[in-house]
Motif scaffolding. Structure first.
Motif, PDB file in Angstrom:
ATOM      1  N   UNK A 103       0.847  -1.205   0.000  1.00  0.00           N
ATOM      2  CA  UNK A 103       0.000   0.000   0.000  1.00  0.00           C
ATOM      3  C   UNK A 103       0.881   1.255   0.000  1.00  0.00           C
ATOM      4  N   UNK A 104       1.983   1.209   0.756  1.00  0.00           N
ATOM      5  CA  UNK A 104       2.912   2.358   0.768  1.00  0.00           C
ATOM      6  C   UNK A 104       3.476   2.578  -0.639  1.00  0.00           C
ATOM      7  N   UNK A 105       3.797   1.487  -1.319  1.00  0.00           N
ATOM      8  CA  UNK A 105       4.297   1.597  -2.697  1.00  0.00           C
ATOM      9  C   UNK A 105       3.219   2.179  -3.617  1.00  0.00           C
ATOM     10  N   UNK A 106       1.995   1.698  -3.474  1.00  0.00           N
ATOM     11  CA  UNK A 106       0.898   2.177  -4.336  1.00  0.00           C
ATOM     12  C   UNK A 106       0.690   3.684  -4.151  1.00  0.00           C
ATOM     13  N   UNK A 107       0.694   4.128  -2.904  1.00  0.00           N
ATOM     14  CA  UNK A 107       0.473   5.559  -2.628  1.00  0.00           C
ATOM     15  C   UNK A 107       1.630   6.390  -3.184  1.00  0.00           C
ATOM     16  N   UNK A 108       2.847   5.907  -2.954  1.00  0.00           N
ATOM     17  CA  UNK A 108       4.029   6.628  -3.451  1.00  0.00           C
ATOM     18  C   UNK A 108       3.974   6.754  -4.975  1.00  0.00           C
ATOM     19  N   UNK A 109       3.661   5.646  -5.647  1.00  0.00           N
ATOM     20  CA  UNK A 109       3.600   5.676  -7.116  1.00  0.00           C
ATOM     21  C   UNK A 109       2.520   6.635  -7.594  1.00  0.00           C
ATOM     22  N   UNK A 110       1.375   6.590  -6.934  1.00  0.00           N
ATOM     23  CA  UNK A 110       0.275   7.480  -7.339  1.00  0.00           C
ATOM     24  C   UNK A 110       0.720   8.945  -7.249  1.00  0.00           C
ATOM     25  N   UNK A 111       1.382   9.274  -6.160  1.00  0.00           N
ATOM     26  CA  UNK A 111       1.797  10.669  -5.972  1.00  0.00           C
ATOM     27  C   UNK A 111       2.836  11.065  -7.022  1.00  0.00           C
ATOM     28  N   UNK A 112       3.838  10.197  -7.239  1.00  0.00           N
ATOM     29  CA  UNK A 112       4.886  10.559  -8.202  1.00  0.00           C
ATOM     30  C   UNK A 112       4.367  10.551  -9.636  1.00  0.00           C
ATOM     31  N   UNK A 113       3.633   9.501  -9.998  1.00  0.00           N
ATOM     32  CA  UNK A 113       3.249   9.384 -11.409  1.00  0.00           C
ATOM     33  C   UNK A 113       2.148  10.367 -11.777  1.00  0.00           C
ATOM     34  N   UNK A 114       1.308  10.687 -10.813  1.00  0.00           N
ATOM     35  CA  UNK A 114       0.214  11.596 -11.103  1.00  0.00           C
ATOM     36  C   UNK A 114       0.718  13.000 -11.452  1.00  0.00           C
TER      37      UNK A 114
END
Ligand code: GSH
Length: 216
Positions: A103-114
């Protein structure tokens, strides 16, 4: 066993989970903090300072007896297993720790990729959308996972694990003010997550580590 950890000189969860697990577990490691020029070289060639190598041209990288391990969650699990901060004899609890790391990875990716490739107002608008929709939703999911284990107050099982260390730094990042458009009070409706963050933050060894490395 000789350990060398490569990452930037900041307390982001990707490396700090491993750094703190090793530190709390009393395991010596070389904490190699990359400078801006080291990042440029790593991104272009995979080469790390002091003869290290990043298998996917990304960090963190943990080198174990000269051999590199890449990928944040795998590194965190390795450090957790070495230090008693990852369940070794209970597959269900181990999967619950993995759930939080992923979940930490998913949130991090969402923030960076978005916000990738967006500048100025566009970036701010993307961050505001994250703040109003995505982040409250995911913080709510995490709060619920935490509440399901309310009798201990830790994410998984009866004691602190690398899941708590990862979330401590992820939440610290979200509330630090470094993310333009994400307000520092983003956790105000999530008291469980606030308590979890403060609980890790107030461990004396954690406090001393943060003071020594980051002056806070
Ligand atoms: N999937 C990797 C992603 C790691 C990652 O994105 N690291 C960033 C630094 S926080 C990086 O090395 N970026 C350089 C690049 O991707 O070129 C992991 O879980 O460790």
């Amino acid at each position: 066993m000789t350990l060398r950890l490569f990452y930037g000189d900041f307390p982001f969860w990707r490396a700090e989970t491993c750094r703190l697990a090793l530190h709390l577990g009393g395991i010596e490691f070389e904490d190699i903090r990359m400078k801006p020029e080291d990042w440029q070289r790593m991104k272009a060639t995979g080469e790390l300072p002091e003869g290290g190598y990043a298998p996917f041209w990304q960090v963190p990288v943990l080198e174990v007896d000269g051999k590199p391990i890449a990928q944040t969650a795998g590194i965190a699990r390795f450090c957790g297993k070495l230090t008693g901060l990852y369940p070794r004899d209970n597959d269900f609890l181990a999967a619950k720790v993995d759930e939080v790391l992923d979940a930490a990875t998913a949130i991090t990716n969402e923030i960076f990729y978005d916000s990738r490739g967006k500048e100025g107002d566009d970036k701010l608008r993307a961050r505001q959308a994250l703040t109003q929709d995505y982040l409250p939703k995911w913080l709510g999911f995490l709060e619920r996972v935490l509440n399901e284990n309310a009798e201990s107050g830790w994410f998984v099982g009866k004691s602190m694990s690398i899941a708590d260390l990862a979330m401590w730094r992820l939440l610290g990042w979200l509330t630090s003010g470094v993310l333009d458009g994400v307000p520092t009070n983003i956790l105000e409706n999530f008291t469980g997550l606030q308590q979890l963050h403060n609980r890790v933050d107030s461990l004396p060894k954690v406090g001393k580590w943060m003071e020594r490395h980051y002056g806070k």
